[in-house]
Each structure stands twice: as structure tokens, then as C-alpha cells.
Design an enzyme around this catalytic site. Structure first.
Site, PDB file in Angstrom:
ATOM      1  CB  CYS A 241      -2.972   0.956  -2.489  1.00 55.56           C
ATOM      2  SG  CYS A 241      -2.930   2.670  -3.063  1.00 55.56           S
ATOM      3  CG  ASN A 242      -9.494   1.413  -3.099  1.00 56.43           C
ATOM      4  OD1 ASN A 242     -10.414   0.900  -3.702  1.00 56.43           O
ATOM      5  ND2 ASN A 242      -9.277   1.173  -1.819  1.00 56.43           N
ATOM      6  CB  THR A 243      -4.462   5.312  -5.661  1.00 52.44           C
ATOM      7  OG1 THR A 243      -5.297   6.026  -4.739  1.00 52.44           O
ATOM      8  CG2 THR A 243      -4.007   6.249  -6.752  1.00 52.44           C
TER       9      THR A 243
ATOM     10  CB  CYS B 168     -10.182   5.234  -0.032  1.00 52.92           C
ATOM     11  SG  CYS B 168      -8.734   5.840   0.859  1.00 52.92           S
ATOM     12  CB  THR B 169      -7.280   0.925   2.468  1.00 57.72           C
ATOM     13  OG1 THR B 169      -6.300   1.893   2.128  1.00 57.72           O
ATOM     14  CG2 THR B 169      -7.280  -0.193   1.459  1.00 57.72           C
ATOM     15  CG  HIS B 170      -6.869   6.083   4.961  1.00 59.43           C
ATOM     16  ND1 HIS B 170      -5.956   5.564   4.090  1.00 59.43           N
ATOM     17  CD2 HIS B 170      -6.147   6.690   5.934  1.00 59.43           C
ATOM     18  CE1 HIS B 170      -4.734   5.847   4.515  1.00 59.43           C
ATOM     19  NE2 HIS B 170      -4.820   6.532   5.627  1.00 59.43           N
TER      20      HIS B 170
ATOM     21  CG  ASP C 246      -1.785   1.229   1.342  1.00 62.73           C
ATOM     22  OD1 ASP C 246      -2.270   1.691   0.293  1.00 62.73           O
ATOM     23  OD2 ASP C 246      -2.003   1.738   2.460  1.00 62.73           O
ATOM     24  CB  SER C 247       0.250   4.770  -0.790  1.00 62.67           C
ATOM     25  OG  SER C 247      -0.941   4.895  -0.029  1.00 62.67           O
TER      26      SER C 247
ATOM     27  CE1 TYR D 138       2.917   5.436  -3.402  1.00 58.13           C
ATOM     28  CE2 TYR D 138       1.794   3.481  -4.230  1.00 58.13           C
ATOM     29  CZ  TYR D 138       2.932   4.074  -3.719  1.00 58.13           C
ATOM     30  OH  TYR D 138       4.074   3.328  -3.543  1.00 58.13           O
ATOM     31  N   GLY D 139      -2.866   8.805  -3.787  1.00 58.20           N
ATOM     32  CA  GLY D 139      -4.162   9.294  -4.284  1.00 58.20           C
ATOM     33  C   GLY D 139      -4.114  10.470  -5.247  1.00 58.20           C
TER      34      GLY D 139
ATOM     35  CD  GLU E 228      -2.986   9.380   6.984  1.00 56.04           C
ATOM     36  OE1 GLU E 228      -2.350  10.428   6.860  1.00 56.04           O
ATOM     37  OE2 GLU E 228      -2.664   8.300   6.453  1.00 56.04           O
TER      38      GLU E 228
END
Lengths: 272, 272
Positions: free
Chosen positions: A76-78, A187-189, A13-14, A45-46, A155
Site C-alpha cells: 500500500c503506497n500510503t 498507488c496499487t490501483h 494493504d488497506s 488509507y489514502g 473500483e
């Protein structure tokens, strides 16, 4: 060299958002060992271009390959949006992204055929979810929206603040008013903000958590390739990051639910 | 090789926030030529560790040196906080950061001796402003606060939204209540939110824009080293970035007030 199926699963992931996918893999596949790579020195990365994200993804994958992994999970979705095809073409091992599992879950659970997708600017600009959903159901209507402030809010840990709800309304009201009955958290967040996002949509809209769906796809692909780890032996998960910002521990605990792993630092000079 | 003083000024930042410093240098020193380097592929520097930010700063400086610059301007608060001393020690040319000019302006304009400093997490964690202010005035009281959501809010363009004011109140009310009469905007993005920040503090608190102060310091240092460019000849400013995200043009216009420069892409493989 041990049996190929006893090698670890590589996840990148980023940053640390991909730990939501790791947590789900650990839950669904408790016998599997994981090597995680988080590119925290170059996150996020987004907002970056497809060319740059693809280059970073190749470097991240090379690192995991040097750790003898049997599968690559792009958590990572991006990166999944722009780089999974390139990685699959380039490397001779299964590559699982988060887009297809999320798209599949959305298509199989929508009743009205109206699907919302939210993600970073890179993910939404790529239209990866629209394309993946379109391949599975040509009649599905997909409404996409980027939510650039969701990652910094997650975050910051402002998951339950009034201001987060105001921003969520700003981003999501158009999707709600369009009548979507399923929303992919692309998005993983975003699962961290699930409570607030759910308040905007109400109880009749299903939120798809791509971490869960991706872990299921990992299980299926391991089965299809006969790569399930054999029972026995201790598991030693390994976590590598390219930078350790001072809030890392706090954030990692939020993602892994308090189980903080040992984390090693990798110089980005070792990549590429 | 032309006269040393006719060489360009090199300016770097993690992204495009440093363009506020460039705009001020162009205004105060219209005869000077500029080479700008924005590390957009690896931005932001704010949440990253001092080690990583120093490594990136050295690579950014090396790129500018290959463009034959006569001075390095570190137009990034995070990089200035942790890397200016390392760069000054390593390279044989003047290095100007944004911290000292901002600290100097704060000390010379405070009446009560209570100074607020706001910035990214990296800048605030480094305590660089507290230290710089303490060297200039041992009796000054400095109250620092990181505001991690300000950069994404500025980049989203939400400068006048109600939600931005709510977030600004959340971050800034403790500083206001402590009675600061000067606040250093310790991040190159923050001047974009000056209106909203000013609403929280009211008219009796002076906001220090480090871009203005840094450009003045650049002018002084050029004079001290006899490096002012001679009159005559066309100026050809050059702008380089390591990635061009799709919103770059829009953001660059916001920073440079509509004057969008030509921008060239540099691969990060060429760095380091």
C-alpha cells in the site's frame, strides 16, 4: 515449527489494491506462499492522517505475525509512505514497502532526470517518493500530483470511459507539460488505469508499476536473508479481509486477473 | 445532572457529510445543543457490509451516550439504511435516521408516483428507501441508482466541473427517462452537487434534501418526547472525529458554510 524459510510472506494493504503486488510475487516467485491481509473495513488509507495510517499498519502487521510470516510486504503506497520505518524499527524481520522499489526504477530509467509521481493524497502529502528519489539521485527533479478520483474510478470499473480520460487529462497535463519522461504509478490501483494514463502521456513516457518493482525487491531481500522457500510441498495461499463488501468478488477478479482466491473474514476487534 | 431535556442531541456520521444535517438542526432548532461524532478514521461506510456498518454504528452510538445525549441522530444514509432498527432496539432513547424523513417527503410531494432515489452502494443495496416508501404508499414506483463517484467528486470540490456533469448524466439519465418527478438525495454529500444534479433532471423534478427533512423529524420527536431544551444558558456544540485528514478544514467549511467548529480527536481504541 518448520524451517524458517518455509514460512509464508505476509502482505498487507488497506484493501484489495495490494493484490496487484501479490499477483506479481506469484509470477516472479511461484514457490513462495502468501498470507494476505486487506483492511477493507477501514479502507481507504489514502485520505487519512499519518498517525492513523501508522496505527492501522501496526495492527495489520501484528495480524500477519500471528500467522507466522517471514517477511512483511507493505503493498500500500500510503502505508509505505508513512509507516515502513516505524515497522522496521519495531519488528525483527524484513519489511519491504512499495516506495523504494518504485523510486529506484524511476531513477534508473529516467533520461532527462524529470520524474513524475502520482498517488493518493496521503502518499503525495508525505512526499515519500520525492525523498526516496532524492536519496538516490540528488539532481533528479520530481513533480508530484495527487489524483483522488483514480481509486474510485478504478473500483467503479470505468477504466476505458471517456470521462476517465477527461479526469486523467485534468490531473496529468501539468506533469506532461513539465516534460517528465518517467511517471511512477504510486498507488496499487493505478495499473488498472494504465491504458488511460498512457494516453495522456504518450509512448515516450515510461510508466513505473510499483507492483513489479516491489516483487523484484522481495526476491532480492529473500535472497539476502537466505529466506527463499525450499522446493516441494503444496502452497496454500491465504487471504484475509476485515469486511467483504458486496462488490468484493468482482473487484478481486479484476485485480488478480480472474483467479479468485478463498477469502476469510477477520473482525477488526481481533486487531489492535 | 441537569434536566433531561437540556442534554445535547447526539449526531453521528461516517465522516463529515452529516454536518449538512447538523447545519439544518442548528437552523431549525437554534436552542438545541449538539454533540457530533464523525468516524473519519474508518470512512466511508457506503461500500461496506451491513454487518460492519452496524458494528461501527453501535460503537459510534456508545461514544455519544458517554456524552449524555438525549437523542441519537444517524446522519448517514448508509448507517440509517442498515442500523437504525438495531440501535432503536438496543438503546432506550429516540433514534432518528435519515431514511424515513426522506421517504415521507418523497411520498408527499410526488404527483406521478414515480420516485427516484440515489445514494451510495450500501444504501442502494439495502433497498431501505424502497421499503420505507413502500410502507407509506404501496403504489409508488421507486427507481434506485447508486452513484459511487459522487462522494469523491464532492470531496474533491469538483461541484461545477463539466466532468461532474458528464458523470451525473451517466448515472441519472435512466431515472430521468423513466419519468420520476421526485428524487431523494439519499446521501448527505449529495446536496453539495445539487446544482449539477438539477441540471440533469431539469426544473420539473423536485430534489429532496434529507438533511432538511431529518431536522424536521428531530423537531417533531423532541416535541413528542417533551425533550425540547429550555431557553437560556450558552450553547456549546462539540465535534469529535476519529481522524483529522489534512483536507478536513476545507471540507468542513464547505459543509457548514464557513462556520468551522472546534474539533477534537478521539482514538478509535476508545470505541468498541
Amino acid at each position: 515449527m518448520s524451517n524458517a524459510s518455509n514460512r509464508p510472506i505476509g502482505v498487507f494493504d488497506s484493501g484489495i489494491g495490494g493484490l496487484t503486488v501479490v499477483a506479481e510475487i506469484m509470477r516472479q516467485l511461484p514457490r513462495e506462499e502468501i498470507v494476505y491481509f486487506g483492511d477493507t473495513a477501514r479502507l481507504p488509507y489514502g485520505p487519512k492522517s499519518p498517525e492513523t495510517v501508522t496505527q492501522f499498519s501496526i495492527e495489520d502487521t501484528e495480524f500477519l505475525l500471528r500467522n507466522d510470516v517471514k517477511m512483511i510486504v507493505v503493498a500500500c503506497n500510503t502505508a509505505s509512505s508513512v509507516a515502513v520505518d516505524a515497522l522496521s524499527a519495531r519488528y525483527d524481520l524484513p519489511v519491504v514497502g512499495v516506495i523504494r522499489p518504485g523510486a529506484l526504477a524511476a531513477v534508473s530509467s529516467t533520461l532527462r532526470g524529470k520524474i513524475g509521481v502520482i498517488g493518493t493524497e496521503g502518499t503525495i502529502a508525505s512526499r515519500a517518493y520525492s525523498k526516496a528519489i532524492g536519496k538516490l539521485d540528488r539532481d533528479a527533479e520530481v513533480i508530484e500530483r495527487s489524483c483522488p478520483l483514480f481509486v474510485p474510478l478504478a473500483e467503479e470499473g470505468w477504466t476505458d470511459r471517456e470521462v476517465t480520460l477527461v479526469i486523467a487529462h485534468e490531473y496529468l497535463t501539468p506533469l506532461r507539460d513539465a516534460g517528465v519522461d518517467v511517471v511512477v504509478l504510486g498507488c496499487t490501483h493505478y495499473p488498472i488505469l494504465k491504458g488511460t494514463i498512457g494516453k495522456v502521456f504518450g509512448p515516450n513516457v515510461r510508466l513505473i508499476d510499483s507492483a513489479e518493482e516491489t516483487a523484484s525487491e522481495v526476491a532480492e531481500r529473500l535472497g539476502a536473508f537466505s529466506l527463499e522457500r525450499e522446493a516441494g510441498g503444496d502452497l496454500e495461499h491465504r487471504f484475509y479481509v476485515t469486511d467483504v463488501p458486496h462488490r468484493f468478488r468482482e473487484q478481486a477478479e479484476r485485480f488478480l486477473g480472474g483467479r479468485l482466491p478463498r477469502v476469510d473474514l477477520v473482525s477488526i476487534d481481533e486487531l489492535g
